[in-house]
Design a protein around this motif. Structure first.
Motif, PDB file in Angstrom:
ATOM      1  N   TYR B  10      59.269  38.554  46.223  1.00 12.96           N
ATOM      2  CA  TYR B  10      59.754  37.859  45.253  1.00 12.96           C
ATOM      3  C   TYR B  10      61.163  37.132  45.862  1.00 12.96           C
ATOM      4  O   TYR B  10      61.887  37.512  46.289  1.00 12.96           O
ATOM      5  CB  TYR B  10      60.333  38.772  44.305  1.00 12.96           C
ATOM      6  N   THR B  11      61.130  35.960  45.365  1.00  9.92           N
ATOM      7  CA  THR B  11      62.238  34.970  45.544  1.00  9.92           C
ATOM      8  C   THR B  11      62.827  34.522  44.241  1.00  9.92           C
ATOM      9  O   THR B  11      62.066  33.952  43.616  1.00  9.92           O
ATOM     10  CB  THR B  11      61.653  33.779  46.461  1.00  9.92           C
ATOM     11  N   TYR B  12      64.304  34.508  44.491  1.00 10.52           N
ATOM     12  CA  TYR B  12      64.766  33.942  43.211  1.00 10.52           C
ATOM     13  C   TYR B  12      65.181  32.338  43.199  1.00 10.52           C
ATOM     14  O   TYR B  12      64.685  32.049  44.033  1.00 10.52           O
ATOM     15  CB  TYR B  12      66.417  34.407  42.946  1.00 10.52           C
ATOM     16  N   SER B  13      65.370  31.859  41.976  1.00 10.51           N
ATOM     17  CA  SER B  13      65.373  30.586  41.836  1.00 10.51           C
ATOM     18  C   SER B  13      66.406  29.944  42.645  1.00 10.51           C
ATOM     19  O   SER B  13      66.401  28.369  43.176  1.00 10.51           O
ATOM     20  CB  SER B  13      65.542  30.203  40.405  1.00 10.51           C
ATOM     21  N   ALA B  18      64.314  38.043  47.892  1.00  5.88           N
ATOM     22  CA  ALA B  18      65.003  39.528  47.731  1.00  5.88           C
ATOM     23  C   ALA B  18      64.009  40.436  48.198  1.00  5.88           C
ATOM     24  O   ALA B  18      64.418  41.386  48.583  1.00  5.88           O
ATOM     25  CB  ALA B  18      65.189  39.646  46.314  1.00  5.88           C
ATOM     26  N   THR B  44      65.747  44.457  42.309  1.00  5.59           N
ATOM     27  CA  THR B  44      64.659  43.753  42.146  1.00  5.59           C
ATOM     28  C   THR B  44      63.283  44.338  42.451  1.00  5.59           C
ATOM     29  O   THR B  44      62.391  44.208  41.644  1.00  5.59           O
ATOM     30  CB  THR B  44      64.892  42.650  43.205  1.00  5.59           C
TER      31      THR B  44
END
Lengths: 271, 283
Positions: B10-13, B18, B44
């Motif tokens: 998962y990668t934040y905008s 994360a 997360t």
């Protein structure tokens, strides 16, 4: 100084009222639907019926009731100061502008100022109605916790979305109040609200106030996001509040009849 | 396995990665701790495995079935999530109404809802607070009320994000005892995040160490804390007792078979070392 104290007193009164409504007494034990019905009918009657007798009787009765349940005098005063100030402005305005029969005349810098009997009576009626309406609302707020009020409003078919907003506001206003106070204290500790002879002091205070307001809005947004997640995880389907009322019990019916008699007696006495 | 995460990314905008291919296996009935420093991706990961956010890559399985195959109602009957800040979770005006929120949404009858509210409040030890407005509760009581709200959904797996954060030592002990009780008596699988390493050996069967979005270690407390360098490299430390034992071994030449993680284990180790010393002296 007095202005600051009055402001603080008004703010504190809103927090204290909630605590008073949590106490156990004869009025808090009454069904909230009944109290809402009673207060709304009295409010309607105060607005519709002419004369001073009804508002004055309502003020006397509600004051007796709120004093009886040991509502602090400070709270009563704080709830009444803003509407009373407004009512007094109306009274002065009407006194000086409406009517023909002069009550008094005086001069300010060669300008003749007169007070009229008709204006005085209209102003007094408005003042009495405002005071009575505020007194009845105060009675409702110190005897009914907001969540009970919400349930009662749902029972009266007030749209759910309004009741839900009321209940969420009630839940989070204390959280946001605490957050706002913490930010304010943090700002004060770093001289964010400079009180002194510095000519630029007010600018600093203003800047801190705007920062505080912006921070509270941002935090409210964050919290709303988290709360929505928490609601989704517990199966939120668009419905937050629910009507938990069952049938009226015998005590409620007795109280209902007593309230009905009281309202009828008040109306009869004022005619 | 009640919960499995496979190569979850998962990668934040803003570009912050994360989670980087996280692997997680939680067996039914276990008390598992997700250990990690601040910013390691614990929250997360919890949001991904509860379905609040979708992973960019990878898969989450609950009881062997992919997450997507469940309806929302099915999944939230199985998996409950307790937020770190109880104020985020307690949105109803009173404790009783908040606890009733989930069961009402499950479409249960009024009597069943009331039963679940009473039962949940009893289990968390606050049966007398049902009609209390939330803002009059202490922080510890709010934590319990938040747990009761999730318990009322009768989940098989309860995920808790730092449940002991912000509590005093007595509050920490009470919450941890409550979680152990729920795990042992109710059979609820517990997965909790924390960075309090001293708590872990006392309560957990299994540990996952998360660092910079990756699971760098997993196993029993004994297995995980034996890997001292990896634990320290992950921004954590050994439990105080284990650290003391490490110094005793290094500087005072005390012999020990294994690293003690609790005060009880350390006491036994020290007593045994003293006895050996006495015997040697007598000879």
């Amino acid at each position: 100084m007095v202005k600051v104290q009055v402001k603080r007193m008004i703010k504190e009164s809103f927090l204290t009222v909630d605590a008073i409504a949590q106490r156990d007494n004869v009025f808090t034990r009454m069904d909230a639907r009944l109290k809402v019905l009673f207060c709304m009918s009295i409010l309607g009657t105060i607005i519709v019926l002419p004369g001073l007798r009804l508002p004055v009787s309502v003020v006397a009765l509600t004051f007796t009731a709120v004093v009886m349940i040991r509502t602090p005098f400070k709270v009563i005063l704080a709830r009444l100061v803003p509407p009373l100030a407004l009512g007094l402005i109306f009274l002065v305005f009407m006194l000086l502008t409406e009517g023909q029969n002069r009550l008094f005349t005086f001069h300010i810098l060669d300008i003749e100022v007169s007070g009229y009997r008709e204006g005085f009576l209209i102003g007094l009626t408005i003042l009495a109605r405002i005071t009575a309406s505020m007194a009845i609302v105060m009675f409702l707020s110190v005897t009914t916790p907001i969540y009970e009020l919400g349930r009662a409003l749902m029972w009266f078919r007030i749209p759910e979305v309004i009741v839900e907003i009321l209940l969420l506001t009630y839940r989070y206003i204390f959280v946001l109040w605490d957050e706002g106070m913490r930010i304010r204290e943090a700002q004060s500790l770093r001289l964010g609200y400079y009180v002194g002879s510095s000519p630029g002091g007010w600018k600093r205070s203003l800047r801190s106030t705007f920062t505080l307001m912006a921070m509270v809005v941002i935090r409210a947004y964050d919290r709303a996001d988290h709360t929505f997640s928490a609601m989704s995880l517990r199966g939120y389907n668009g419905k937050l509040a629910r009507n938990t009322y069952g049938a009226w019990n015998r005590i409620d019916v007795k109280s209902f009849v007593s309230c009905f008699v009281l309202v009828a007696a008040l109306i009869f006495a004022s005619l | 396995m009640i919960l499995e995460a496979r190569e979850v990314k998962y990668t934040y905008s803003d570009g912050t990665a994360a989670l980087k291919e996280v692997e997680l296996n939680i067996s039914k009935g276990q008390f598992t701790v997700l250990l990690g420093p601040n910013g390691s991706g614990k929250t997360t990961l919890f949001k991904v495995i509860t379905g609040l956010i979708k992973p960019f890559r990878g898969e989450v399985r609950v009881e062997g079935r992919p997450f997507e195959e469940y309806t929302k109602e099915e999944i939230y009957r199985k998996v409950g999530f307790v937020f770190q800040d109880p104020n985020d979770q307690l949105f109803a005006p009173t404790v009783g109404e908040d606890v009733a929120f989930g069961p009402v949404n499950l479409g249960l009858s009024r009597s069943e809802v009331e039963l679940r509210v009473k039962d949940s409040l009893d289990k968390v030890g606050i049966p007398n607070l049902a009609n209390k407005p939330i803002h009059y509760l202490s922080y510890g009581q709010k934590k319990r009320a938040a747990i009761a709200g999730v318990l009322a959904m009768k989940p098989d797996l309860m995920i808790l994000d730092e449940p002991t954060a912000g509590l005093d030592p007595a509050g920490v002990r009470e919450i941890m005892r409550l979680l152990v009780k729920l795990n042992r008596e109710e059979g609820i699988t517990i997965l909790m995040a924390t960075h309090d390493v001293d708590l872990v050996p006392l309560y957990a069967n299994g540990i996952f160490v998360l660092y910079e979005g990756k699971v760098v270690l997993n196993g029993t407390p004994q297995e995980v804390f034996s890997e001292k360098e990896i634990v320290r490299g992950a921004g954590l430390r050994l439990p105080r007792v284990a650290h003391l034992a490490e110094i005793l071994v290094k500087k005072d030449s005390i012999r020990m078979d294994r690293l003690p993680l609790t005060i009880g284990e350390a006491r036994r180790m020290v007593v045994s070392a003293l006895k050996k010393d006495e015997t040697r002296y007598e000879k």
